[in-house]
Design a protein around this motif. Sequence first.
Motif, PDB file in Angstrom:
ATOM      1  N   ASP A  12       0.817  -1.222   0.000  1.00  0.00           N
ATOM      2  CA  ASP A  12       0.000   0.000   0.000  1.00  0.00           C
ATOM      3  C   ASP A  12       0.844   1.261   0.000  1.00  0.00           C
ATOM      4  O   ASP A  12       0.391   2.318  -0.424  1.00  0.00           O
ATOM      5  N   ASP A  13       2.099   1.157   0.473  1.00  0.00           N
ATOM      6  CA  ASP A  13       2.966   2.338   0.533  1.00  0.00           C
ATOM      7  C   ASP A  13       3.944   2.425  -0.641  1.00  0.00           C
ATOM      8  O   ASP A  13       4.899   3.200  -0.611  1.00  0.00           O
ATOM      9  N   LEU A  14       3.693   1.659  -1.699  1.00  0.00           N
ATOM     10  CA  LEU A  14       4.605   1.649  -2.854  1.00  0.00           C
ATOM     11  C   LEU A  14       4.730   3.027  -3.482  1.00  0.00           C
ATOM     12  O   LEU A  14       3.740   3.706  -3.738  1.00  0.00           O
ATOM     13  N   GLU A  15       5.975   3.435  -3.726  1.00  0.00           N
ATOM     14  CA  GLU A  15       6.294   4.590  -4.563  1.00  0.00           C
ATOM     15  C   GLU A  15       7.485   4.195  -5.408  1.00  0.00           C
ATOM     16  O   GLU A  15       8.454   3.616  -4.911  1.00  0.00           O
ATOM     17  N   MET A  16       7.410   4.489  -6.713  1.00  0.00           N
ATOM     18  CA  MET A  16       8.512   4.151  -7.609  1.00  0.00           C
ATOM     19  C   MET A  16       8.670   5.227  -8.674  1.00  0.00           C
ATOM     20  O   MET A  16       7.709   5.907  -9.035  1.00  0.00           O
ATOM     21  N   LEU A  17       9.893   5.375  -9.117  1.00  0.00           N
ATOM     22  CA  LEU A  17      10.230   6.284 -10.209  1.00  0.00           C
ATOM     23  C   LEU A  17      10.246   5.468 -11.487  1.00  0.00           C
ATOM     24  O   LEU A  17      10.871   4.404 -11.536  1.00  0.00           O
ATOM     25  N   GLU A  18       9.567   5.960 -12.523  1.00  0.00           N
ATOM     26  CA  GLU A  18       9.591   5.291 -13.822  1.00  0.00           C
ATOM     27  C   GLU A  18      10.045   6.289 -14.873  1.00  0.00           C
ATOM     28  O   GLU A  18       9.581   7.424 -14.899  1.00  0.00           O
ATOM     29  N   ILE A  19      10.966   5.841 -15.733  1.00  0.00           N
ATOM     30  CA  ILE A  19      11.468   6.652 -16.846  1.00  0.00           C
ATOM     31  C   ILE A  19      11.254   5.847 -18.116  1.00  0.00           C
ATOM     32  O   ILE A  19      11.664   4.679 -18.190  1.00  0.00           O
ATOM     33  N   VAL A  20      10.596   6.460 -19.105  1.00  0.00           N
ATOM     34  CA  VAL A  20      10.231   5.753 -20.332  1.00  0.00           C
ATOM     35  C   VAL A  20      10.543   6.621 -21.543  1.00  0.00           C
ATOM     36  O   VAL A  20      10.332   7.829 -21.525  1.00  0.00           O
ATOM     37  N   MET A  21      11.012   5.957 -22.617  1.00  0.00           N
ATOM     38  CA  MET A  21      11.224   6.616 -23.909  1.00  0.00           C
ATOM     39  C   MET A  21      10.474   5.821 -24.963  1.00  0.00           C
ATOM     40  O   MET A  21      10.633   4.600 -24.997  1.00  0.00           O
ATOM     41  N   PRO A  22       9.711   6.463 -25.794  1.00  0.00           N
ATOM     42  CA  PRO A  22       9.292   7.858 -25.781  1.00  0.00           C
ATOM     43  C   PRO A  22       8.217   8.089 -24.718  1.00  0.00           C
ATOM     44  O   PRO A  22       7.701   7.138 -24.122  1.00  0.00           O
ATOM     45  N   ALA A  23       7.861   9.355 -24.524  1.00  0.00           N
ATOM     46  CA  ALA A  23       6.885   9.707 -23.496  1.00  0.00           C
ATOM     47  C   ALA A  23       5.506   9.125 -23.802  1.00  0.00           C
ATOM     48  O   ALA A  23       4.817   8.667 -22.909  1.00  0.00           O
ATOM     49  N   GLN A  24       5.106   9.147 -25.039  1.00  0.00           N
ATOM     50  CA  GLN A  24       3.822   8.560 -25.453  1.00  0.00           C
ATOM     51  C   GLN A  24       4.116   7.209 -26.090  1.00  0.00           C
ATOM     52  O   GLN A  24       4.927   7.129 -27.006  1.00  0.00           O
ATOM     53  N   PHE A  25       3.448   6.168 -25.602  1.00  0.00           N
ATOM     54  CA  PHE A  25       3.703   4.832 -26.133  1.00  0.00           C
ATOM     55  C   PHE A  25       2.431   4.005 -26.073  1.00  0.00           C
ATOM     56  O   PHE A  25       1.502   4.327 -25.345  1.00  0.00           O
ATOM     57  N   GLU A  26       2.420   2.949 -26.855  1.00  0.00           N
ATOM     58  CA  GLU A  26       1.275   2.044 -26.881  1.00  0.00           C
ATOM     59  C   GLU A  26       1.509   0.880 -25.929  1.00  0.00           C
ATOM     60  O   GLU A  26       2.636   0.434 -25.743  1.00  0.00           O
ATOM     61  N   THR A  27       0.411   0.395 -25.348  1.00  0.00           N
ATOM     62  CA  THR A  27       0.427  -0.815 -24.527  1.00  0.00           C
ATOM     63  C   THR A  27      -0.464  -1.829 -25.208  1.00  0.00           C
ATOM     64  O   THR A  27      -1.590  -1.510 -25.579  1.00  0.00           O
ATOM     65  N   GLU A  28       0.037  -3.043 -25.387  1.00  0.00           N
ATOM     66  CA  GLU A  28      -0.735  -4.104 -26.011  1.00  0.00           C
ATOM     67  C   GLU A  28      -0.974  -5.211 -25.010  1.00  0.00           C
ATOM     68  O   GLU A  28      -0.041  -5.675 -24.337  1.00  0.00           O
ATOM     69  N   MET A  29      -2.229  -5.649 -24.907  1.00  0.00           N
ATOM     70  CA  MET A  29      -2.553  -6.795 -24.075  1.00  0.00           C
ATOM     71  C   MET A  29      -2.114  -8.067 -24.791  1.00  0.00           C
ATOM     72  O   MET A  29      -2.243  -8.178 -26.008  1.00  0.00           O
ATOM     73  N   VAL A  30      -1.590  -9.015 -24.041  1.00  0.00           N
ATOM     74  CA  VAL A  30      -1.116 -10.272 -24.616  1.00  0.00           C
ATOM     75  C   VAL A  30      -2.254 -11.289 -24.527  1.00  0.00           C
ATOM     76  O   VAL A  30      -2.769 -11.533 -23.428  1.00  0.00           O
ATOM     77  N   PRO A  31      -2.658 -11.861 -25.659  1.00  0.00           N
ATOM     78  CA  PRO A  31      -3.727 -12.867 -25.622  1.00  0.00           C
ATOM     79  C   PRO A  31      -3.363 -14.034 -24.706  1.00  0.00           C
ATOM     80  O   PRO A  31      -2.201 -14.428 -24.633  1.00  0.00           O
ATOM     81  N   ALA A  32      -4.367 -14.570 -24.013  1.00  0.00           N
ATOM     82  CA  ALA A  32      -4.145 -15.658 -23.056  1.00  0.00           C
ATOM     83  C   ALA A  32      -3.416 -16.844 -23.667  1.00  0.00           C
ATOM     84  O   ALA A  32      -2.605 -17.482 -23.024  1.00  0.00           O
TER      85      ALA A  32
END
Length: 129
Positions: A106-126
Amino acid sequence: MNASGLVVSHAREGGFERGMRSFFEYRDLGINAATQGQVVAHVIRAVPGTEHVSTLHCHKVEFQFVFVLQGWVEFEYEGYGPVRLERGSSVYQPPGIHHREIAHSDDLEMLEIVMPAQFETEMVPAASA
């Protein structure tokens, strides 16, 4: 930001907003605007009491890095299995790796750095999981 592109972000100045996942809140660190979308950096924190559901997915990115600031998070990575990250742990997630979050504190905090800033996420079929 000034003309040189310098960006300074203080915790007291920026609030957290709900984002891509309903069980997390995100605080933008101003890097997206400063790099004209080349990089995004944000602090992600857990929203206590929210239901956490993460399915296997992948991101179309060039670079993705996570550093745990507080608490813990457990991911599952294709070909590696479960990986638990605790305060001070980091992970470089290679482009396109199939992964999902299993659990977090519940107290999780994390830094995330991603390139590029806008990106697509694809769900993986089961069937491919």
